[in-house]
Design a protein around this motif. Structure first.
Motif, short mmCIF file in Angstrom:
data_model
loop_
_atom_site.label_atom_id
_atom_site.label_comp_id
_atom_site.label_asym_id
_atom_site.label_seq_id
_atom_site.Cartn_x
_atom_site.Cartn_y
_atom_site.Cartn_z
N GLU A 226 42.60 29.71 39.38
CA GLU A 226 43.48 30.76 38.88
C GLU A 226 42.90 32.15 39.15
N ALA A 227 41.62 32.30 38.96
CA ALA A 227 40.99 33.59 39.24
C ALA A 227 41.02 33.91 40.73
N ALA A 228 40.82 32.89 41.56
CA ALA A 228 40.89 33.10 43.00
C ALA A 228 42.29 33.54 43.42
N LYS A 229 43.31 32.96 42.82
CA LYS A 229 44.68 33.37 43.13
C LYS A 229 44.90 34.83 42.80
N GLU A 230 44.41 35.28 41.68
CA GLU A 230 44.56 36.68 41.30
C GLU A 230 43.80 37.59 42.26
N ARG A 231 42.61 37.19 42.65
CA ARG A 231 41.83 37.98 43.61
C ARG A 231 42.57 38.09 44.94
N ILE A 232 43.15 36.99 45.37
CA ILE A 232 43.86 36.98 46.64
C ILE A 232 45.08 37.91 46.58
N LEU A 233 45.79 37.92 45.48
CA LEU A 233 46.96 38.79 45.35
C LEU A 233 46.60 40.27 45.51
N GLN A 234 45.40 40.65 45.11
CA GLN A 234 44.98 42.04 45.18
C GLN A 234 44.70 42.50 46.61
N MET A 235 44.49 41.55 47.51
CA MET A 235 44.02 41.90 48.86
C MET A 235 45.04 42.65 49.69
N ALA A 236 46.32 42.50 49.39
CA ALA A 236 47.35 43.15 50.20
C ALA A 236 47.68 44.56 49.73
N LYS A 237 47.14 44.99 48.61
CA LYS A 237 47.51 46.30 48.07
C LYS A 237 47.08 47.44 48.98
N ASP A 238 45.89 47.33 49.55
CA ASP A 238 45.39 48.38 50.43
C ASP A 238 45.66 48.10 51.90
N LYS A 239 46.10 46.87 52.21
CA LYS A 239 46.34 46.48 53.60
C LYS A 239 47.69 45.77 53.69
#
Length: 271
Positions: A226-239
């Motif tokens: 679950e934490a990995a999913k949240e981390r992955i979601l954040q990756m597209a905000k700046d890219k």
């Protein structure tokens, strides 16, 4: 009329495009449809409610559309549907679906199935995949686009293989394989990302870097799933250019059953 060898047995009710060719000693049943430009080699059996699209090349001794190997099957008119541009090499076996599994085994476009590949009932295969010799799928397996299965890969029933994933030779899968991940072993363990495959498909360095970052979040940062999913979601905000890749990974992980889980890394288990 299709070009049919004199020793082939093609039911008059079968629907074959006039450009289809059928080799010696092949048997084609009454509920079979084969599209333009397709070729069927010698000693094949195509039966059941089977639809085969255009420009498929089916080599000798293949069995397509046979009844599923499921004790619950009671003769229902379930189907096998094959798309366009597929190559099916010698001794492949693709079974029809079951009522409980949706009624159809589905194959997309531009796939290569090498010799002795088995697709059990209700499997769903995407497009542009490669199944090396003796790859075997149990029932209800879902395979995404651009997946490559190494020779003698065996996949347990009800599993999913995400797009662009890769299995090494003799891999045994007991859990879902996320997109982009390369795995190996019996049982399979996650190794790295399929970077070479992504480069060949035109992925930019930025997108490949994002895929590596997602893999790191899943397998190298001591995170729960679950934490990995949240981390992955954040990756597209700046890219924003990696949004589609992030969405695909997140959607796949959101569909993971707790009873099945994902392929784990020998360095770190992912719960």
């Amino acid at each position: 009329m299709a070009t049919i060898h004199s020793t082939a047995l093609v039911d008059p009710a079968a629907q074959l495009d006039p450009s289809v060719t059928v080799g010696p000693y092949t048997i084609i049943g009454p509920n079979v449809v084969i599209g333009a430009g397709s070729t069927v080699g010698s000693h094949c059996t195509i039966e059941g409610h089977t639809t085969i699209g255009q420009n498929n090349h089916i080599h000798s001794y293949s069995s397509l559309g046979a009844a599923p190997q499921d004790k619950k099957y009671a003769g229902e008119p379930t189907r096998l549907v094959i798309g366009n541009g597929n190559t099916i090499r010698e001794f492949c076996t693709f079974n029809a679906g079951t009522v409980n599994g949706g009624g159809v085994t589905q194959v997309g476009d531009d796939n290569l199935f090498m010799a002795y590949v088995h697709l059990a009932h209700d499997c769903q295969i995407g497009s542009h995949t490669i199944f090396a010799n003796n790859s075997q799928l149990a029932g209800h397996v879902v395979v995404g686009d651009w997946v490559i299965l190494g020779g003698f890969t065996v996949v347990r029933q009800f599993l999913r293989l995400g797009a662009h994933s890769f299995t090494a030779m003799c891999t045994l899968l007991f859990a879902d394989l996320p997109p982009y991940v390369t795995c190996q072993g019996q049982p399979a363990s996650a190794r790295t990302v399929n970077a070479e495959g992504l480069r060949r498909r035109g992925y930019s360095p930025a997108r490949i870097a994002a895929v590596r970052a997602m893999h790191k979040a899943l397998y190298r940062e001591n995170l729960t799933l679950e934490a990995a999913k949240e981390r992955i979601l954040q990756m597209a905000k700046d890219k924003p250019e990696v949004q589609a890749d992030v969405d695909m990974m997140h959607d796949f992980l959101s569909g993971v059953s707790p009873k099945v889980g994902i392929v784990r890394s020998r360095r770190r288990s992912v719960d």
